[in-house]
Design an enzyme around this catalytic site. Structure first.
Site, mmCIF file in Angstrom:
data_model
loop_
_atom_site.group_PDB
_atom_site.id
_atom_site.type_symbol
_atom_site.label_atom_id
_atom_site.label_comp_id
_atom_site.label_asym_id
_atom_site.label_seq_id
_atom_site.Cartn_x
_atom_site.Cartn_y
_atom_site.Cartn_z
ATOM 1 N N ASP A 165 0.785 -1.235 0.000
ATOM 2 C CA ASP A 165 0.000 0.000 0.000
ATOM 3 C C ASP A 165 0.819 1.289 0.000
ATOM 4 O O ASP A 165 0.540 2.222 -0.716
ATOM 5 C CB ASP A 165 -0.899 0.050 1.247
ATOM 6 C CG ASP A 165 -1.821 -1.140 1.362
ATOM 7 O OD1 ASP A 165 -1.587 -2.136 0.654
ATOM 8 O OD2 ASP A 165 -2.768 -1.071 2.164
ATOM 9 N N GLU A 395 2.698 -8.152 12.001
ATOM 10 C CA GLU A 395 2.344 -7.833 10.615
ATOM 11 C C GLU A 395 3.620 -7.655 9.776
ATOM 12 O O GLU A 395 3.706 -8.131 8.660
ATOM 13 C CB GLU A 395 1.503 -6.549 10.592
ATOM 14 C CG GLU A 395 0.994 -6.173 9.213
ATOM 15 C CD GLU A 395 0.140 -4.917 9.220
ATOM 16 O OE1 GLU A 395 0.009 -4.278 10.289
ATOM 17 O OE2 GLU A 395 -0.413 -4.587 8.158
#
Ligand code: GLC
Length: 428
Positions: A165, A395
């Site tokens: 992203d 993550e």
């Protein structure tokens, strides 16, 4: 440092706790729905625990598929207020509600892997056969609506589609997106779950959301977006993953006798040549490409190695990529940083601008392994394993300190442990 056994148990616990009844959320709070490529990786983890549950992950993902064949990047199976932008903001009118963009199409490749490794072969054959026509419809959508001029590269319309992203590779292209003066007000939720220094900045967020307004005005008409969307790039994550997925779809077509080989082979010829056109001999890696400017995006990223996963690179280029990655390995402790550590935009703790992702490591390692670079493939696995041993299932991770960053108890990181990284750990 944690032992193999305690980490195995922790990984299994994470998948079970993130299971919302047939689909797995990436992590509670920050990402409380089902994400496309997360579902693929997570299914590989479920295969080690419960094969029926693994197939179910993909079945639920395809509940989000549009009539056009598009597979959206988020399926909002159940309402949840902890995430923004939710279904109202996307306004896509699908049941179940979904986002309106896609993500790296890992599914075909992972279905093949699942089928090849399944203990319950009868179940795997049945599930893969049922999924096949839906995956084919998805890949046809890519070809028809994201590459209407048959260039071999797909148009990616949003940084979120690339999966990476906030990569600095998208900075310039994103900076050209005008902030919508009528952008409806909004409150970010991500920064209430994670330290803002590990998340995108506000200026980027306004542009992410301005793009959504453009899609809505175009009624999500993909062919219109080729003309109207100011952000258009060819993303190595999408193109290489799709190329590999088409190779695996070809294999599935043969396996089941569906007879779609000629069509898929036609796509592969064109995309293979187009991906190789992204090679930069001087830098010794592949670059993403800005389709609006008609120019390569000269930022090395962890996706710069993915033509190995696609299988399009020559052995000479693979050799050169190995040397490039080794030079990155002298600058950081843990490979693969998401941005070239020598690049001025490298930020070791900010989302996709430097940190290490276990899932991308897995794809890059697969590529090196298949090209015979066993030591480098093994280093990627070892680094991923050591990150989990040091910091649990985060993550993403800091490439130098190994600190866990972003969301915790993360499904696809736990899945990559179970499916891949744990091998070689003590007793393993
Ligand atoms: C972030 C990542 C994306 C991932 C999602 C859920 O948005 O950038 O790749 O799919 O989180 O984990």
């Amino acid at each position: 440092m944690k032992t193999r056994e305690s980490l195995d148990q922790e990984a299994i616990r994470i998948l079970r706790e993130n299971d919302r009844g047939g689909f797995t959320v990436p992590t509670a709070g920050l990402y409380p729905f089902q994400w496309l490529w997360d579902a693929g990786f997570t299914a590989l983890g479920w295969m080690r625990i419960d094969e029926a549950r693994a197939w179910q992950e993909l079945e639920l993902l395809f509940q989000g598929q549009w009539d056009s064949g598009m597979l959206p990047h988020i399926v909002f199976h159940k309402p949840e207020s902890s995430y923004f932008p939710g279904p109202e903001r996307w306004g896509t009118h699908h049941t179940p509600p979904t986002s309106g963009i896609t993500q790296p199409p890992v599914v075909a490749s992972f279905v093949r892997w699942m089928l090849e490794r399944a203990k319950d072969q009868a179940l795997a054959e049945e599930k893969a056969r049922t999924l096949y026509p839906r995956i084919l419809a998805y890949h046809r959508w890519f070809k028809r609506e994201r590459d209407p001029h048959n260039t071999g590269l797909m148009s990616t319309f949003h940084p979120w589609e690339s999966g990476a992203d906030n990569s600095p590779a998208w900075d310039e292209a994103l900076a050209r997106v005008p902030v919508d003066p009528h952008l409806p007000p909004y409150t970010r939720r991500d920064t209430s779950h994670v330290d803002p220094s590990q998340r995108p900045r506000q200026a980027e967020y306004d542009r992410y959301l301005s793009l959504l307004e453009i899609y809505k005005r175009a009624g999500y008409d993909q062919l219109r977006l080729h003309a109207e969307c100011p952000f258009r790039v060819a993303s190595l994550l999408i193109d290489c993953v799709l190329h590999r997925a088409n190779r695996d779809l070809l294999w599935l077509s043969r396996h089941f006798g569906f007879g779609d080989e000629a069509e898929i082979e036609g796509w592969l010829r064109i995309s293979g040549a187009a991906i190789e056109g992204l090679w930069d001999a001087e830098a010794g890696l592949y670059y993403n490409y800005d389709l609006v400017q008609g120019a390569p995006i000269r930022v090395g990223t962890n996706a710069s190695f993915l033509p190995l996963y696609a299988g399009t690179a020559s052995p000479e280029r693979a050799e050169r990529l190995a040397r490039t990655l080794e030079s990155w390995g002298h600058q950081v402790r843990y490979l693969v940083p998401s941005t070239d550590p020598a690049h001025p935009k490298y930020e070791p703790q900010r989302y996709w601008r430097g940190p290490v992702w276990a899932v991308v490591n897995r794809l890059v390692a697969t590529g090196f392994l298949e090209y015979g670079h066993l030591a480098l493939a093994e280093r990627l696995r070892r680094d991923t394993r050591e990150l989990a041993e040091l910091s649990g299932f985060s993550e993403y991770y800091h490439p130098t300190s190994g600190a866990g960053l972003g969301g915790r108890n993360f499904s696809w990181t736990a899945a990559m442990w179970l499916d891949w990284a744990a091998e070689g750990a003590d007793g393993g």
